[in-house]
Write a protein that holds these residues in place. Structure first.
Motif, PDB file in Angstrom:
ATOM      1  N   GLN A   1      -7.298   1.494  -1.266  1.00 30.94           N
ATOM      2  CA  GLN A   1      -8.112   1.041  -1.001  1.00 30.94           C
ATOM      3  C   GLN A   1      -8.848  -0.438  -0.360  1.00 30.94           C
ATOM      4  N   LEU A   2      -7.908  -0.789  -0.880  1.00 35.30           N
ATOM      5  CA  LEU A   2      -7.822  -2.739  -0.310  1.00 35.30           C
ATOM      6  C   LEU A   2      -7.567  -2.307   1.474  1.00 35.30           C
ATOM      7  N   TYR A   3      -6.084  -1.786   1.200  1.00 30.19           N
ATOM      8  CA  TYR A   3      -5.735  -2.153   2.226  1.00 30.19           C
ATOM      9  C   TYR A   3      -6.935  -1.437   3.447  1.00 30.19           C
ATOM     10  N   GLN A   4      -7.475  -0.361   2.828  1.00 35.10           N
ATOM     11  CA  GLN A   4      -8.476   0.670   4.145  1.00 35.10           C
ATOM     12  C   GLN A   4      -9.100  -0.820   4.408  1.00 35.10           C
ATOM     13  N   ARG A   5      -9.941  -1.545   3.532  1.00 34.03           N
ATOM     14  CA  ARG A   5     -11.158  -2.817   3.671  1.00 34.03           C
ATOM     15  C   ARG A   5     -10.510  -4.261   4.774  1.00 34.03           C
ATOM     16  N   VAL A   6      -9.226  -4.800   4.355  1.00 35.41           N
ATOM     17  CA  VAL A   6      -8.865  -5.492   4.622  1.00 35.41           C
ATOM     18  C   VAL A   6      -8.653  -4.689   6.576  1.00 35.41           C
ATOM     19  N   CYS A   7      -8.063  -3.387   6.467  1.00 34.26           N
ATOM     20  CA  CYS A   7      -8.328  -3.538   8.051  1.00 34.26           C
ATOM     21  C   CYS A   7      -9.520  -3.240   8.474  1.00 34.26           C
TER      22      CYS A   7
ATOM     23  N   GLY B   1     -10.416   2.046   9.573  1.00 31.11           N
ATOM     24  CA  GLY B   1      -9.324   1.364   8.648  1.00 31.11           C
ATOM     25  C   GLY B   1      -8.187   1.907   8.396  1.00 31.11           C
ATOM     26  N   ASP B   2      -7.277   2.718   9.160  1.00 30.13           N
ATOM     27  CA  ASP B   2      -6.000   3.325   8.742  1.00 30.13           C
ATOM     28  C   ASP B   2      -4.595   2.776   9.146  1.00 30.13           C
ATOM     29  N   SER B   3      -5.229   1.802   9.925  1.00 28.62           N
ATOM     30  CA  SER B   3      -4.461   0.367  10.259  1.00 28.62           C
ATOM     31  C   SER B   3      -5.417  -0.757  11.344  1.00 28.62           C
ATOM     32  N   ILE B   4      -4.742  -1.328  11.700  1.00 31.38           N
ATOM     33  CA  ILE B   4      -5.359  -2.181  12.772  1.00 31.38           C
ATOM     34  C   ILE B   4      -5.087  -1.530  13.880  1.00 31.38           C
ATOM     35  N   ASN B   5      -6.744  -2.441  14.869  1.00 31.82           N
ATOM     36  CA  ASN B   5      -6.006  -1.199  16.536  1.00 31.82           C
ATOM     37  C   ASN B   5      -6.123  -2.750  17.138  1.00 31.82           C
ATOM     38  N   PHE B   6      -5.304  -3.799  17.096  1.00 32.94           N
ATOM     39  CA  PHE B   6      -4.719  -3.967  18.025  1.00 32.94           C
ATOM     40  C   PHE B   6      -3.110  -4.670  17.479  1.00 32.94           C
ATOM     41  N   GLU B   7      -2.466  -5.506  18.423  1.00 32.67           N
ATOM     42  CA  GLU B   7      -0.963  -5.320  17.684  1.00 32.67           C
ATOM     43  C   GLU B   7      -0.996  -6.836  16.818  1.00 32.67           C
ATOM     44  N   ASP B   8       0.205  -6.655  16.136  1.00 34.41           N
ATOM     45  CA  ASP B   8       0.101  -8.098  15.120  1.00 34.41           C
ATOM     46  C   ASP B   8       1.042  -8.778  15.742  1.00 34.41           C
TER      47      ASP B   8
ATOM     48  N   LYS C   1       0.710  -1.071  -0.267  1.00 31.64           N
ATOM     49  CA  LYS C   1      -0.579   0.096  -0.169  1.00 31.64           C
ATOM     50  C   LYS C   1       0.748   1.152   0.293  1.00 31.64           C
ATOM     51  N   ASN C   2       2.353   1.074   0.780  1.00 34.19           N
ATOM     52  CA  ASN C   2       2.926   2.985   1.130  1.00 34.19           C
ATOM     53  C   ASN C   2       3.602   2.535  -0.833  1.00 34.19           C
ATOM     54  N   LYS C   3       3.916   1.363  -0.990  1.00 30.62           N
ATOM     55  CA  LYS C   3       4.315   1.616  -2.746  1.00 30.62           C
ATOM     56  C   LYS C   3       3.785   2.115  -3.625  1.00 30.62           C
ATOM     57  N   TYR C   4       3.168   1.425  -3.671  1.00 25.59           N
ATOM     58  CA  TYR C   4       1.944   1.695  -4.525  1.00 25.59           C
ATOM     59  C   TYR C   4      -0.022   2.295  -4.676  1.00 25.59           C
ATOM     60  N   PRO C   5      -0.298   2.649  -4.216  1.00 28.23           N
ATOM     61  CA  PRO C   5      -0.951   3.636  -3.163  1.00 28.23           C
ATOM     62  C   PRO C   5      -2.313   3.056  -4.410  1.00 28.23           C
TER      63      PRO C   5
ATOM     64  N   ALA D   1       0.813 -10.414  -6.025  1.00 25.86           N
ATOM     65  CA  ALA D   1       0.204  -9.496  -6.219  1.00 25.86           C
ATOM     66  C   ALA D   1       0.353  -8.322  -4.980  1.00 25.86           C
ATOM     67  N   MET D   2       0.018  -9.150  -4.174  1.00 26.66           N
ATOM     68  CA  MET D   2       0.573  -8.440  -2.336  1.00 26.66           C
ATOM     69  C   MET D   2       1.601  -8.180  -1.765  1.00 26.66           C
ATOM     70  N   TYR D   3       2.828  -9.189  -2.591  1.00 30.17           N
ATOM     71  CA  TYR D   3       4.128  -9.314  -2.433  1.00 30.17           C
ATOM     72  C   TYR D   3       5.058  -8.149  -3.836  1.00 30.17           C
ATOM     73  N   THR D   4       4.062  -7.633  -5.380  1.00 31.56           N
ATOM     74  CA  THR D   4       4.758  -7.512  -6.533  1.00 31.56           C
ATOM     75  C   THR D   4       4.076  -5.685  -6.284  1.00 31.56           C
ATOM     76  N   GLY D   5       3.103  -5.871  -6.095  1.00 34.35           N
ATOM     77  CA  GLY D   5       1.195  -4.611  -6.455  1.00 34.35           C
ATOM     78  C   GLY D   5       1.240  -5.161  -7.960  1.00 34.35           C
ATOM     79  N   ALA D   6       1.248  -6.024  -8.680  1.00 39.19           N
ATOM     80  CA  ALA D   6       0.239  -6.720  -9.645  1.00 39.19           C
ATOM     81  C   ALA D   6      -0.722  -6.674  -9.261  1.00 39.19           C
ATOM     82  N   HIS D   7      -1.665  -6.736 -10.402  1.00 36.38           N
ATOM     83  CA  HIS D   7      -3.402  -6.261 -10.698  1.00 36.38           C
ATOM     84  C   HIS D   7      -3.867  -7.485 -10.987  1.00 36.38           C
ATOM     85  N   VAL D   8      -5.026  -7.473 -10.137  1.00 32.50           N
ATOM     86  CA  VAL D   8      -5.523  -9.642 -10.316  1.00 32.50           C
ATOM     87  C   VAL D   8      -6.699  -9.367 -10.753  1.00 32.50           C
TER      88      VAL D   8
END
Length: 628
Positions: free
Chosen positions: A62-68, A204-211, A34-38, A277-284
Motif C-alpha cells: 500500500q505504501l508503494y502504491q501511494r508513493v508511486c 500506483g502500479d509503478s512510476i510512469n517515467f524512467e527512473d 514491497k516485493n519481499k514484504y508486501p 524501514a525501507m531497507y529492512t521491511g521494519a514497521h515505523v
C-alpha cells in the motif's frame, strides 16, 4: 552486526562498499521491499496521542502504491530530475508519500514548519521549488497561514497541494472541524490542488517515467543546527540507502516495530529511521503530527510502546529528560534498545534511563551534511557512555588539526582534540551545499568533510565530541569548551538541560554564561546554580559569570539547544546593563541577518548621546547599527 573495531574492519575487508548488493535508486529500494514484504506493516500514524485513538497503518504494498501515485502526480506537473517540490508539513502519512515520491520524481525539499515565514520563503527561493505541499487550515496549527505569508516572497511556486488532517479524526470529533478550523488564508496567484484528488488520478502500479540514475540529487535538506540561518545540503540516493544498510547492521529486521516521534523534515527521522524501514521491511510508528511536541505524547509514551509492541524507540536527550520525569505506566518488555542522537547525552541521564527501563541506549552521531549517519555505540559491543561510539562500516573518521588558512596541519594523536572530519557514502564531496561558496574550505585534503565539531578518538577508536568549533568561548584569548559547563550543570539534580555561551565583555571579549532549564516540578535560583557551578567546575576559566533559568530553553525541532537565541538574550542584557550604568536610555534588539549574523539594533536614544553610544558599542565584539 558489529561489536568492535575489528569486526568493522572484517566487514570492510570482505568487500568494498560499491560491491555490496544494494539498490541503486530510491525507487529500486522501495520496490524491492514491497516485493519481499508486501503484507508486512510498513508505517503507522495516529493524530492523537491517546493509545485508544484512531490510527492508520499501511502495508508495504500500500505504501508503494501511494508513493508511486505521488511521484507520478509530481511528474504530471512537469517536475523532472532537476526540479524541486518542497513540503511544509507536520508528520502524517502524506508527508511520507511526499518525501519518498519527491525523491523519486524530482528533488524534495523538506522545510521545518517551526521556522518563520521569511526563513521559509528564503529556503523556497534557494531550492528553486516550483511546487509546495502544505497543510490546509486546521485547529491549533498555523502552517496554512505561514504558507500564505511565505508565498508572498517565493514567486517561483506555481502549485500548492493541500493536505487535510481531518481524515484522521472520527466522529464526533470530526464533526467539529468545520466550526473550529481557522479561516483559510488567501494565497497569491497559484494553482491549488487537494492532495488525494490529485494523487488518486494517478497509477500506483509503478512510476510512469524512467527512473533516474544513482547520481540524481534527490533531496535538499536545510541544516537544523544551532548556528543560525539554514543552508541547503544536497543528498544522493547512495547516502539514504547507506543509512538503511547501516540500520540492518544494527540488527533491525522486518519483525521490528520502531516508534519515531521526530519530525520527517529532519534527517534523523528521514534517513536512519525511514530509510532503515525501507531497507529492512521494519514497521515505523509516527505518533501525532508534532511527535514528542504533540499534546499528551510524553504522558502516553509508554502506553504507546505497549500498544504497538515497540522494539526500538527513537529519541533525543531533551525528550529522554522529560520521559524520565514520567512514570513507566505500561508493559514495555518488548523494547530491545533506544537510539539517541541530535545532541550529546549527559551521562547522568543515560544512567537514569537504563536503571528505570532496563533498556540500553545506543547513542549515535550524524549530521545533515553527511546524509546523517556517522557513528554509534554498538548494540552488542562496549558502550562508552558519553562517547558517540564507533564509526559505521565504510565510514572513515579522522581528527584533524587545521591551520587558519584551512590547510590540514596534521592528524591528531589518540585522545588529542581536533576537528572531526568524515568520509563515507553519504558525503557528496565538492557539492555538499547548493551554494558553491559554502563548499569552499569545507573539506580536509579535498576529501574529508569538516563537521565543525571538535572531538577526539580514544585508544579503542571510540569518538568523543567535546563541542562545536563555532561554539567555543574565547575568554581573553583562552578557549573554553562550553560542553564542560553544560555537562557540569546537567549533573545538578534540578537541572534538565543547559546551554553555555560566551557573553560579550568589553575587556575579555567573552565571558562564560549559562542558561538552564529546570526539571519539571522543581525550583531553584540563579544564585544556587552559580554556586554549584563554581564548586564543581575545576577550570576556573570555564566558571560562568552569569546563570539564568529559562523554562523552557529555546530548542530546535530535534531537541538541540538553539544557541543563537541565547546569544541574542545575552547581547541584549549585557548592552542594556552597560548603558543603564552610563545613565543612557535606549532600546537594544539583537536580530540575525543572513549576511552579517547577529546584529544589535540600537534605537530610541537622545541624539546628543549618539557619539557616546557609538563609542561604547565599539568596545564590544559585536556588529551593531542604529535603528532610527
Amino acid at each position: 552486526m558489529f561489536a568492535n573495531i575489528n569486526e568493522i574492519a572484517e566487514i570492510e575487508s570482505s568487500k568494498a562498499w560499491n560491491e555490496q548488493e544494494v539498490p541503486k535508486t530510491i525507487y529500486e529500494l522501495i520496490q524491492r521491499t514491497k516485493n519481499k514484504y508486501p503484507q508486512n506493516n510498513a508505517v503507522s500514524f495516529q493524530l492523537l496521542s491517546d493509545p485508544s485513538s484512531f490510527s492508520e497503518t499501511l502495508k508495504w504494498d500500500q505504501l508503494y502504491q501511494r508513493v508511486c501515485q505521488t511521484a507520478n502526480f509530481f511528474n504530471s506537473l512537469g517536475l523532472g530530475r532537476d526540479d524541486t517540490v518542497a513540503f511544509l508539513l507536520p508528520n502524517c502519512l502524506e508527508t511520507i508519500y511526499t518525501l519518498i515520491g519527491g525523491m523519486i520524481a524530482c528533488k524534495v525539499n523538506p522545510i521545518n514548519p517551526l521556522l518563520s515565514a521569511p526563513q521559509i520563503a528564503g529556503i523556497l527561493r534557494s531550492s528553486n521549488a516550483k511546487v509546495l505541499v502544505t497543510l490546509e487550515s486546521f485547529p491549533k496549527a498555523n502552517i496554512a497561514q505561514l504558507t500564505a505569508e511565505a508565498l508572498k516572497e517565493a514567486p517561483k511556486i506555481e502549485h500548492v497541494i493541500e493536505v487535510s488532517l481531518a481524515r484522521y479524526l472520527k466522529p464526533p470529533k470530526s464533526w467539529l472541524i468545520p466550526f473550529v478550523r481557522p479561516k483559510s488564508p488567501h494565497y497569491r496567484n497559484v494553482k491549488i490542488h487537494k492532495f488525494y484528488k490529485a494523487i488518486d488520478s494517478q497509477s500506483g502500479d509503478s512510476i510512469n517515467f524512467e527512473d533516474y540514475s544513482s547520481d540524481h540529487v534527490m533531496a535538499l535538506f536545510h541544516t537544523g543546527g544551532t548556528t543560525g540561518f539554514p543552508k541547503l545540503a544536497q543528498h544522493l540516493p547512495e547516502g539514504m540507502i547507506y543509512n538503511g544498510w547501516c540500520g540492518e547492521q544494527l540488527g533491525i529486521t522486518a519483525q521490528d516495530n520502531v516508534i519515531c516521534p521526530l519530525p520527517l523534515f529532519h534527517v534523523f527521522a528521514a534517513y536512519p529511521i525511514l530509510a532503515t524501514a525501507m531497507y529492512t521491511g521494519a514497521h515505523v510508528v509516527f505518533p501525532t503530527p508534532s511527535g514528542y511536541r504533540g499534546e499528551g505524547v510524553f504522558d502516553n509514551f509508554w502506553k504507546l510502546v505497549e500498544k504497538w509492541q515497540i522494539t526500538f524507540m527513537i529519541t533525543v536527550p531533551t525528550a529522554l529528560s522529560v520521559l524520565m520525569q514520567k512514570p513507566i505506566n505500561a508493559d514495555v518488555s518488548t523494547l530491545k534498545a533506544a537510539l539517541c542522537g541530535s545532541a550529546p547525552l549527559p551521562v547522568e541521564l543515560y544512567n537514569r534511563f537504563e536503571k528505570s527501563t532496563g533498556v540500553t541506549i545506543m547513542e549515535g552521531y550524524g549530521l545533515t551534511e553527511a546524509t546523517c549517519i556517522v557513528s554509534i555505540n554498538p548494540r552488542y559491543g562496549v558502550k562508552k557512555v558519553g562517547s558517540v561510539g564507533l564509526s559505521f562500516p565504510y565510514t572513515n573518521v579522522r581528527i584533524l588539526d587545521f591551520e587558519d588558512t584551512g590547510k590540514v596541519r596534521k592528524e591528531c594523536d589518540v585522545n588529542e582534540v581536533g576537528e572531526i572530519c568524515v568520509s563515507n557514502p553519504g558525503v557528496f564531496v565538492g557539492n555538499t551545499y547548493t551554494d558553491i561558496d559554502k563548499n569552499r574550505d569545507l573539506y580536509g585534503d579535498e576529501k574529508w568533510l569538516r563537521t565543525g565539531d571538535l572531538g577526539y578518538k580514544d585508544e579503542d577508536s571510540y569518538i568523543w565530541i567535546s563541542g562545536r568549533a563555532k561554539d567555543i568561548i574565547i575568554r581573553g584569548g583562552q578557549n573554553v569548551d562550553p560542553s564542560v559547563i553544560e555537562e557540569t550543570m546537567a549533573g545538578h539534580p534540578k537541572v534538565a538541560f543547559a546551554g553555555a555561551i560566551g557573553q560579550l565583555d568589553h575587556k575579555m571579549g567573552e565571558l562564560p554564561c549559562v542558561y538552564v532549564e529546570l526539571m519539571e516540578g522543581t525550583q531553584s535560583s540563579a544564585e544556587e546554580l552559580l554556586k554549584y557551578a563554581q564548586e564543581k567546575i575545576q577550570d576556573k576559566l570555564a566558571c560562568p559569570v552569569y546563570v539564568e533559568i529559562l523554562n523552557p530553553l529555546p530548542k530546535t525541532a530535534v531537541g538541540k539547544v538553539f544557541k543563537p537565541d541565547l546569544r541574542k538574550l545575552a547581547i541584549n542584557r549585557v548592552l542594556r546593563d552597560r548603558f543603564h550604568k552610563e545613565k543612557i536610555n535606549l532600546e537594544i534588539n539583537t536580530v540575525e541577518k543572513q549576511q552579517t549574523g547577529l546584529v544589535a539594533e540600537v534605537s530610541h536614544f537622545e541624539d546628543r548621546n549618539r557619539d557616546k553610544v557609538k563609542s561604547i558599542l565599539g568596545e564590544y565584539p559585536v556588529a551593531w547599527e542604529f535603528k532610527d
